[in-house]
Design a protein around this motif. Structure first.
Motif, PDB file in Angstrom:
ATOM      1  N   LEU A  58     -14.591 -27.509  29.904  1.00  0.00           N
ATOM      2  CA  LEU A  58     -14.870 -28.919  29.611  1.00  0.00           C
ATOM      3  C   LEU A  58     -16.368 -29.152  29.389  1.00  0.00           C
ATOM      4  O   LEU A  58     -16.816 -30.300  29.278  1.00  0.00           O
ATOM      5  CB  LEU A  58     -14.362 -29.819  30.741  1.00  0.00           C
ATOM      6  N   ASP A  60     -18.358 -28.576  26.868  1.00  0.00           N
ATOM      7  CA  ASP A  60     -18.710 -29.191  25.592  1.00  0.00           C
ATOM      8  C   ASP A  60     -17.828 -30.430  25.387  1.00  0.00           C
ATOM      9  O   ASP A  60     -16.598 -30.339  25.459  1.00  0.00           O
ATOM     10  CB  ASP A  60     -18.475 -28.165  24.466  1.00  0.00           C
ATOM     11  N   GLU A  61     -18.466 -31.548  25.151  1.00  0.00           N
ATOM     12  CA  GLU A  61     -17.763 -32.832  25.093  1.00  0.00           C
ATOM     13  C   GLU A  61     -16.613 -32.813  24.052  1.00  0.00           C
ATOM     14  O   GLU A  61     -15.469 -33.129  24.381  1.00  0.00           O
ATOM     15  CB  GLU A  61     -18.800 -33.915  24.740  1.00  0.00           C
ATOM     16  N   GLY A  64     -13.966 -30.266  24.894  1.00  0.00           N
ATOM     17  CA  GLY A  64     -13.291 -30.755  26.099  1.00  0.00           C
ATOM     18  C   GLY A  64     -12.232 -31.793  25.762  1.00  0.00           C
ATOM     19  O   GLY A  64     -11.141 -31.792  26.336  1.00  0.00           O
ATOM     20  N   ARG A  65     -12.563 -32.664  24.816  1.00  0.00           N
ATOM     21  CA  ARG A  65     -11.587 -33.696  24.445  1.00  0.00           C
ATOM     22  C   ARG A  65     -10.330 -33.069  23.862  1.00  0.00           C
ATOM     23  O   ARG A  65      -9.222 -33.512  24.128  1.00  0.00           O
ATOM     24  CB  ARG A  65     -12.205 -34.668  23.430  1.00  0.00           C
TER      25      ARG A  65
END
Ligand SMILES: Cc1ncc(COP(=O)(O)O)c(C=O)c1O
Length: 428
Positions: A58, A60-61, A64-65
């Motif tokens: 998670l 890396d934004e 992660g999404r």
């Protein structure tokens, strides 16, 4: 308005399951030392490892999404590739199993989900499953809920006996029932409950018999390899699946519950190609994909090598516990006539046998003495056979060394021995 709630036949058949009763016993006897629970060793659960894997996946934004989004029914392809490499490693495959199509690989919610999906995909009421005697009692429950006819096949310290399997299949053939046989179920490594593994020699024999008797329709062999990586000594056996060169007969069910964490609920299945659609459709109805985040976490630790290191830690811990349980049995049951137990080379269980007339079931004197007086719990062995099997032995116990500390194991066996000796009136 009628107050009567209608339950399906499936639900009614499920209500008799031993696992429910056992959980209830555990709650009602909360002050007991449990040698019953199949829970894993708590001290070696990989909290730090799992935490950093979650942070990494998670980290890396944007990535992660995506990971917090739904995955796919069988698990995303890139992840299945990682799991295939893991399997190739276990199988010591020279070509890294590149010839195994990713479409035949499933990521499931623990291996239990795969066992259940396979049963739904193959069984109508009255269809037949051959199982080792004894076998994993939760799967017996799944089969019973499906209305399957369960036929136990003799097993010894080398696992299911090929000659007994052949005899059973011959009998079914002569009765005109071969067309109802759907599955041979084998826990191939350190079986729950007996701790026994199928010997290397027997593995291709069981496969060959399954294939030989597939004259009316194809019989499948479900290889449940849940305890495969919990090996403490002895040789490494190839999976039964590895002998199935055409990959049409064996379903391989694996799990990360015992080697990593049951809380992540990640199982791994390999299916014959023509079973994929049915299982995928059924899984789609159920959850259209198991926990995506958890699959990524596991793929991460597999890829960065920390999983391998962790398995070594887990093995060392269980080896010590296994040794402690065997030693305690030798000390505490010394000289008690007719009491014997198996010495497992892996897994989580010691299988103990009392004299035939000393019963161990929920309504037995031993169970009462153990749980009410001595405050120790075990799993009655009779649960590991179909409940309507007239020949089922009633004098066995499954003793788990999974969740207790070494001290807990020693004290648990001490109490159990006192209970057994009291019932047997043994004063030696
Ligand atoms: C033989 C066997 N198979 C399958 C399972 C299912 O485990 P999980 O769903 O956690 O993978 C268990 C659990 O104890 C087991 O003992």
């Amino acid at each position: 308005m009628s107050s009567q709630l209608h339950l399906s036949q499936h639900a009614q058949r499920s209500s008799e399951q031993a696992i429910g009763f056992l959980m209830q016993q555990a709650v009602e006897n909360a002050d007991c030392i449990s040698l019953a629970a199949g829970l894993v060793d708590e001290q070696s659960l990989p909290v730090t490892l799992a935490r950093s894997a979650v942070n990494e996946v998670l980290g890396d934004e944007a990535a992660g999404r995506k990971i917090l989004q739904y995955g796919t029914t069988q698990g995303p392809e890139p992840l299945r590739r990682v799991f295939r490499s893991y399997l190739a490693d276990l199988e010591q495959s020279e070509n890294e199993l590149r010839d195994l199509p990713l479409s035949q690989i499933f990521l499931t919610t623990g291996s239990q989900q795969l066992l259940s999906l396979i049963t739904q995909a193959l069984f109508d009421p009255g269809d037949i499953c051959l199982v080792a005697a004894p076998t994993y009692f939760v799967f017996i429950g799944v089969l019973q809920a499906a209305g399957a006819r369960i036929i136990p096949v003799k097993a010894d310290e080398n696992g299911m006996c090929p000659d007994a399997l052949q005899k059973t299949l011959e009998t079914l053939k002569s009765e005109g029932q071969l067309h109802r046989v759907r599955l041979v179920y084998v826990v191939s490594y350190f079986e729950n409950p007996s701790g026994v593994s199928v010997s290397t020699e027997r593995r291709p024999q069981l496969l060959r018999l399954t294939q030989e008797y597939s004259t009316e329709s194809r019989i499948l062999l479900l290889e449940d390899a849940a305890y495969r990586e919990l090996r403490y000594d002895g040789e490494v056996s190839p999976s039964i699946w590895s002998f199935d060169k055409e990959r049409k007969t064996v379903i391989l069910a694996q799990t990360f519950s015992k080697s990593f964490s049951p809380g992540v609920r990640v199982g791994l299945g390999v299916l014959p190609a023509d079973l994929v659609k049915a299982v995928s459709d059924l899984k789609g109805n159920e959850d259209f994909g198991s926990a995506h985040l958890n699959q990524h976490v596991l793929a991460r630790v597999l890829k960065n090598g920390s999983y391998r290191q962790h398995v070594e830690i887990v093995r060392a811990s269980y080896r010590e516990k296994r040794n402690a349980m065997l030693k305690a049995c030798e000390q505490e049951f010394a000289g008690v006539p007719g009491v014997s137990w198996l010495h497992p080379s892996g897994g989580m269980y010691v299988w103990m046998r009392l004299p035939d007339h000393v019963h161990t079931g929920f309504d037995s004197e031993v169970f009462r003495q153990a749980t009410q007086v001595e405050k120790v719990m075990y799993v009655p062995g009779e649960l590991s056979y179909p409940f309507d099997w007239p020949a089922r032995p009633k004098c066995e116990m499954r003793l788990s060394f999974g969740v207790q500390s070494v001290e807990g194991i020693q004290e648990g066996i001490r109490r159990l021995a006192r209970a057994v000796k009291t019932v047997m009136k043994f004063n030696g």
